[in-house]
Motif scaffolding. Structure first.
Motif, PDB file in Angstrom:
ATOM      1  N   LEU A 112       0.842  -1.202   0.000  1.00 58.47           N
ATOM      2  CA  LEU A 112       0.000   0.000   0.000  1.00 58.47           C
ATOM      3  C   LEU A 112       0.873   1.246   0.000  1.00 58.47           C
ATOM      4  O   LEU A 112       1.706   1.434   0.889  1.00 58.47           O
ATOM      5  N   LEU A 113       0.664   2.122  -0.993  1.00 55.35           N
ATOM      6  CA  LEU A 113       1.463   3.337  -1.130  1.00 55.35           C
ATOM      7  C   LEU A 113       0.749   4.576  -0.623  1.00 55.35           C
ATOM      8  O   LEU A 113       1.374   5.484  -0.078  1.00 55.35           O
ATOM      9  N   GLY A 114      -0.549   4.644  -0.831  1.00 54.05           N
ATOM     10  CA  GLY A 114      -1.287   5.839  -0.437  1.00 54.05           C
ATOM     11  C   GLY A 114      -2.768   5.560  -0.325  1.00 54.05           C
ATOM     12  O   GLY A 114      -3.274   4.581  -0.880  1.00 54.05           O
ATOM     13  N   VAL A 115      -3.468   6.416   0.413  1.00 57.21           N
ATOM     14  CA  VAL A 115      -4.911   6.266   0.594  1.00 57.21           C
ATOM     15  C   VAL A 115      -5.577   7.625   0.613  1.00 57.21           C
ATOM     16  O   VAL A 115      -4.955   8.652   0.935  1.00 57.21           O
ATOM     17  N   ARG A 116      -6.834   7.638   0.245  1.00 57.05           N
ATOM     18  CA  ARG A 116      -7.753   8.715   0.586  1.00 57.05           C
ATOM     19  C   ARG A 116      -8.755   8.121   1.570  1.00 57.05           C
ATOM     20  O   ARG A 116      -9.199   6.981   1.396  1.00 57.05           O
ATOM     21  N   TYR A 117      -9.100   8.865   2.594  1.00 59.49           N
ATOM     22  CA  TYR A 117      -9.996   8.341   3.622  1.00 59.49           C
ATOM     23  C   TYR A 117     -10.748   9.488   4.283  1.00 59.49           C
ATOM     24  O   TYR A 117     -10.388  10.671   4.131  1.00 59.49           O
ATOM     25  N   ILE A 118     -11.789   9.123   5.005  1.00 56.89           N
ATOM     26  CA  ILE A 118     -12.592  10.099   5.733  1.00 56.89           C
ATOM     27  C   ILE A 118     -12.471   9.782   7.210  1.00 56.89           C
ATOM     28  O   ILE A 118     -12.710   8.640   7.630  1.00 56.89           O
ATOM     29  N   GLY A 121     -13.252  10.530  11.471  1.00 61.15           N
ATOM     30  CA  GLY A 121     -14.490  10.544  12.251  1.00 61.15           C
ATOM     31  C   GLY A 121     -15.158  11.888  12.352  1.00 61.15           C
ATOM     32  O   GLY A 121     -16.273  11.992  12.883  1.00 61.15           O
ATOM     33  N   ARG A 122     -14.504  12.941  11.837  1.00 60.90           N
ATOM     34  CA  ARG A 122     -15.129  14.270  11.780  1.00 60.90           C
ATOM     35  C   ARG A 122     -15.813  14.514  10.434  1.00 60.90           C
ATOM     36  O   ARG A 122     -16.372  15.579  10.210  1.00 60.90           O
ATOM     37  N   GLY A 123     -15.672  13.569   9.516  1.00 60.85           N
ATOM     38  CA  GLY A 123     -16.231  13.761   8.177  1.00 60.85           C
ATOM     39  C   GLY A 123     -15.310  14.535   7.261  1.00 60.85           C
ATOM     40  O   GLY A 123     -15.746  15.061   6.240  1.00 60.85           O
ATOM     41  N   GLU A 124     -14.001  14.580   7.595  1.00 59.92           N
ATOM     42  CA  GLU A 124     -13.026  15.296   6.774  1.00 59.92           C
ATOM     43  C   GLU A 124     -12.358  14.325   5.800  1.00 59.92           C
ATOM     44  O   GLU A 124     -11.930  13.238   6.188  1.00 59.92           O
ATOM     45  N   VAL A 125     -12.268  14.738   4.544  1.00 59.44           N
ATOM     46  CA  VAL A 125     -11.599  13.924   3.521  1.00 59.44           C
ATOM     47  C   VAL A 125     -10.107  14.243   3.551  1.00 59.44           C
ATOM     48  O   VAL A 125      -9.704  15.398   3.393  1.00 59.44           O
ATOM     49  N   LEU A 126      -9.286  13.206   3.755  1.00 58.74           N
ATOM     50  CA  LEU A 126      -7.847  13.383   3.886  1.00 58.74           C
ATOM     51  C   LEU A 126      -7.110  12.423   2.963  1.00 58.74           C
ATOM     52  O   LEU A 126      -7.678  11.444   2.478  1.00 58.74           O
ATOM     53  N   ARG A 127      -5.815  12.737   2.766  1.00 58.22           N
ATOM     54  CA  ARG A 127      -4.983  11.888   1.909  1.00 58.22           C
ATOM     55  C   ARG A 127      -3.675  11.600   2.638  1.00 58.22           C
ATOM     56  O   ARG A 127      -3.122  12.475   3.304  1.00 58.22           O
ATOM     57  N   ALA A 128      -3.201  10.382   2.507  1.00 55.61           N
ATOM     58  CA  ALA A 128      -1.909  10.007   3.074  1.00 55.61           C
ATOM     59  C   ALA A 128      -1.143   9.186   2.057  1.00 55.61           C
ATOM     60  O   ALA A 128      -1.719   8.372   1.340  1.00 55.61           O
ATOM     61  N   GLY A 129       0.184   9.402   1.977  1.00 54.74           N
ATOM     62  CA  GLY A 129       0.996   8.632   1.051  1.00 54.74           C
ATOM     63  C   GLY A 129       0.951   9.182  -0.353  1.00 54.74           C
ATOM     64  O   GLY A 129       0.518  10.300  -0.607  1.00 54.74           O
ATOM     65  N   GLY A 130       1.439   8.384  -1.299  1.00 55.28           N
ATOM     66  CA  GLY A 130       1.502   8.825  -2.685  1.00 55.28           C
ATOM     67  C   GLY A 130       1.484   7.664  -3.642  1.00 55.28           C
ATOM     68  O   GLY A 130       1.180   6.533  -3.266  1.00 55.28           O
ATOM     69  N   ARG A 131       1.860   7.911  -4.910  1.00 53.54           N
ATOM     70  CA  ARG A 131       1.796   6.877  -5.936  1.00 53.54           C
ATOM     71  C   ARG A 131       3.111   6.129  -6.100  1.00 53.54           C
ATOM     72  O   ARG A 131       3.174   5.159  -6.838  1.00 53.54           O
TER      73      ARG A 131
END
Length: 402
Positions: free
Chosen positions: A130-136, A138-148
């Motif tokens: 796993l290189l990266g993710v987009r996730y939400i 518990g506050r309903g905020e869309v975040l991104r971690a990692g890369g391609r």
């Protein structure tokens, strides 16, 4: 009855989570719902599922990196990879047969549970791809971690935390992961008649050779006959898989056989027979028996697994087979989970990690499904949870406990 929420886009999912947080309404997070029996059974007020977030976003076979929405069926990913001679290196298990569930496994669910198969002990777990993710959160905020790409390490630690968190820290909406070339050929070398201890030593010898064994399992006589689609000789079977270019596989098989032939009678499976066998090992075929008899997944040092099984057989009714060179035990109990006994003996022989994969609803209500955590680790887990899910709405019953 729990409210079913199936968002069709990331923003809709964020709105649903934000509303749940404001109302302090708990949410059970799932993909294809193929692992619905995991963990303690705590009734959530809503069920948030990802199949509406589906499709491959980007895939360049030359880069060997693929990005997909979390609800994309694993079958769709496999098909796209197969067309380009590539594969998921970590060989994820399909839990449906052994769990008695239906639905379609999703790629987000694979990473959320860090599901890995027989190749894991040499190719790494799902989280290692796993290189990266987009996730939400518990506050309903869309975040991104990692890369391609692997050299982009921004947020890498958070990527690792989310992989295997069983949806307790966030709702995955998109995953980016690396893939590998699919082997041209494979062959399985079978050593017949070894007991558990002898098989452990034989697998250790095989792994010490420069032959690149990609699968090492021991199937005692009690389970050998339950691999119905694979042709195995009589008696216990210790199986070693070789993969790669056809000429390379042939040379390495010859070297492996020459080294091990004094230990036991040896036979071989061709590419198709080998593929079938390892798929059945991956999906724990011997315990696809239509029952809810307790099933443990126990990780220990490869050299101590047979000692754990021998000790448990003196005190409880169990059946078992070995994967990952003896470091992974699939243990089916005849009646009760015997969790306290399993963990007590496991720590006596040097420690490990025991997860109750399958059991009846009543058993799961009283048994700690996950390995209990030390106090310091439990406190750290609680702090991470409070940052990512401050209202504590995600997946009640899926957290490891002390």
């Amino acid at each position: 009855m729990s409210l079913l929420l199936v968002p069709t886009c990331e923003d809709e999912a964020a709105d649903m989570i934000r509303a749940a947080a404001e109302a302090k309404r708990s949410l059970a997070i799932s993909g294809g719902n193929t692992r619905s029996g995991f963990g303690q059974q705590v009734e959530a007020q809503g069920v948030l599922r990802s199949p509406g977030l589906s499709g491959i976003v980007a895939y360049d076979p030359a880069e060997m990196v693929l990005t997909a929405r979390a609800g994309t069926p694993v079958a769709e990913i496999d098909e796209a990879l197969a067309e380009n001679g590539q594969m998921l290196a970590f060989e994820p298990m399909d839990h449906r047969p052994v769990m008695g569930t239906s639905g379609e496994p999703t790629i987000g669910g694979i990473f959320a549970t860090n599901t890995s198969g027989p190749r894991r002990f040499v190719a790494g777990a799902a989280r290692d791809s796993l290189l990266g993710v987009r996730y939400i959160n518990g506050r309903g905020e869309v975040l991104r971690a990692g890369g391609r790409v692997m050299k982009n390490v921004t947020g890498l630690d958070l990527v690792k935390l989310l992989a295997g968190s069983f949806g307790t820290l966030g709702f995955l909406t998109e995953v980016t992961f690396r893939v590998l070339p699919r082997p041209q050929d494979q062959r399985t070398i079978i050593l017949s008649g070894l007991d558990d201890g002898e098989a452990t030593r034989a697998m250790a010898i095989a792994m010490s050779l420069s032959v690149e064994v990609s699968g090492a399992a021991h199937l005692p006589e009690s389970v050998r006959g339950r691999f119905l689609n694979a042709t195995l000789p009589d008696g216990p079977a210790t199986v070693l898989r070789l993969e790669g270019l056809a000429a390379s596989v042939a040379v390495r098989a010859e070297k492996l056989v020459a080294t091990l032939q004094s230990l036991a009678p040896i036979s071989q499976l061709d590419a198709e027979e080998s593929r079938v066998l390892w798929q059945e090992i991956r999906d724990v075929k011997p315990y696809v028996d239509g029952t809810m008899k307790p099933l443990w997944k126990v990780s220990v040092a490869p050299t101590s697994g047979f000692q754990l099984v021998a000790a448990l057989r003196l005190q409880a009714g169990i059946d078992c087979f070995y994967d990952w060179q003896g470091g992974l035990l699939w243990m089916r109990m005849e009646s009760e989970p015997e969790g306290e006994l399993v963990r007590h003996v496991m720590h006596q022989i040097g420690g490990g990690h025991a997860t109750l994969v399958r059991a009846s609803v009543d058993m799961r209500a009283t048994e700690n499904a996950y390995e209990p955590l030390p106090a310091a680790v439990l406190a750290l887990q609680a702090r991470i949870k409070s940052q990512l899910d401050p209202a504590g709405i995600f997946n009640p019953g899926k957290m490891a406990r002390g």
